[in-house]
Design a protein around this motif. Structure first.
Motif, PDB file in Angstrom:
ATOM      1  N   ARG A 248       0.846  -1.074   0.001  1.00 41.63           N
ATOM      2  CA  ARG A 248       0.099   0.130  -0.020  1.00 41.63           C
ATOM      3  C   ARG A 248       0.786   1.281  -0.069  1.00 41.63           C
ATOM      4  N   LYS A 249       2.108   1.056   0.906  1.00 40.57           N
ATOM      5  CA  LYS A 249       2.760   2.425   0.745  1.00 40.57           C
ATOM      6  C   LYS A 249       3.551   2.708  -0.509  1.00 40.57           C
ATOM      7  N   ALA A 250       3.860   1.390  -1.147  1.00 43.94           N
ATOM      8  CA  ALA A 250       4.571   1.546  -2.373  1.00 43.94           C
ATOM      9  C   ALA A 250       3.741   2.048  -3.382  1.00 43.94           C
ATOM     10  N   MET A 251       2.326   1.700  -3.605  1.00 44.89           N
ATOM     11  CA  MET A 251       1.322   2.103  -4.382  1.00 44.89           C
ATOM     12  C   MET A 251       0.939   3.507  -4.269  1.00 44.89           C
ATOM     13  N   LEU A 252       1.056   4.172  -2.984  1.00 47.20           N
ATOM     14  CA  LEU A 252       0.965   5.454  -2.667  1.00 47.20           C
ATOM     15  C   LEU A 252       1.819   6.396  -3.120  1.00 47.20           C
ATOM     16  N   ILE A 253       3.210   5.805  -2.842  1.00 44.64           N
ATOM     17  CA  ILE A 253       4.286   6.526  -3.598  1.00 44.64           C
ATOM     18  C   ILE A 253       4.216   6.526  -5.098  1.00 44.64           C
ATOM     19  N   ARG A 254       4.175   5.657  -5.816  1.00 41.25           N
ATOM     20  CA  ARG A 254       3.998   5.450  -6.835  1.00 41.25           C
ATOM     21  C   ARG A 254       2.792   6.420  -7.545  1.00 41.25           C
ATOM     22  N   ALA A 255       1.692   6.380  -7.014  1.00 38.43           N
ATOM     23  CA  ALA A 255       0.691   7.149  -7.512  1.00 38.43           C
ATOM     24  C   ALA A 255       1.052   8.756  -7.440  1.00 38.43           C
ATOM     25  N   GLY A 256       1.763   9.097  -6.225  1.00 37.53           N
ATOM     26  CA  GLY A 256       2.159  10.500  -5.983  1.00 37.53           C
ATOM     27  C   GLY A 256       3.304  10.825  -7.043  1.00 37.53           C
ATOM     28  N   VAL A 257       4.016   9.849  -7.532  1.00 40.56           N
ATOM     29  CA  VAL A 257       5.041  10.359  -8.586  1.00 40.56           C
ATOM     30  C   VAL A 257       4.291  10.398  -9.848  1.00 40.56           C
ATOM     31  N   TYR A 258       3.348   9.693  -9.951  1.00 42.15           N
ATOM     32  CA  TYR A 258       2.606   9.783 -11.347  1.00 42.15           C
ATOM     33  C   TYR A 258       1.990  11.113 -11.494  1.00 42.15           C
ATOM     34  N   ILE A 259       1.204  11.267 -10.292  1.00 45.25           N
ATOM     35  CA  ILE A 259       0.403  12.558 -10.324  1.00 45.25           C
ATOM     36  C   ILE A 259       1.417  13.791 -10.624  1.00 45.25           C
ATOM     37  N   PHE A 260       2.367  13.901  -9.918  1.00 45.32           N
ATOM     38  CA  PHE A 260       3.408  14.901  -9.992  1.00 45.32           C
ATOM     39  C   PHE A 260       3.838  14.972 -11.422  1.00 45.32           C
ATOM     40  N   ALA A 261       4.293  13.908 -11.962  1.00 46.72           N
ATOM     41  CA  ALA A 261       4.753  13.810 -13.352  1.00 46.72           C
ATOM     42  C   ALA A 261       3.663  14.307 -14.367  1.00 46.72           C
ATOM     43  N   THR A 262       2.493  13.873 -14.099  1.00 50.89           N
ATOM     44  CA  THR A 262       1.428  14.351 -15.120  1.00 50.89           C
ATOM     45  C   THR A 262       1.203  15.599 -15.219  1.00 50.89           C
TER      46      THR A 262
END
Length: 63
Positions: free
Chosen positions: A32-46
């Motif tokens: 779950r932590k890895a997924m939240l980090i990944r989602a944050g990176v994707y949102i930032f990059a977008t």
């Protein structure tokens, strides 16, 4: 002898499930932590990409 084997496998299955359950909880938290980090990176990059595209349009429309 087969009854003894059946009892042993049941006991081992219960023990394995119990330890897997404990590990599964920490595994789930880690995922779950890895997924939240990944989602944050994707949102930032977008947002970064969208800002770049808007900048291109703004600079292109300044003629």
């Amino acid at each position: 002898m087969s009854a003894s084997t059946s009892d042993d496998s049941t006991t081992e299955g219960t023990t394995t499930e119990g330890s897997t359950s404990g590990d599964g909880t920490s595994e789930e938290k880690r995922r779950r932590k890895a997924m939240l980090i990944r989602a944050g990176v994707y949102i930032f990059a977008t947002h970064l990409f969208a800002g770049f595209v808007l900048l291109l349009f703004a600079l292109g429309g300044r003629k």
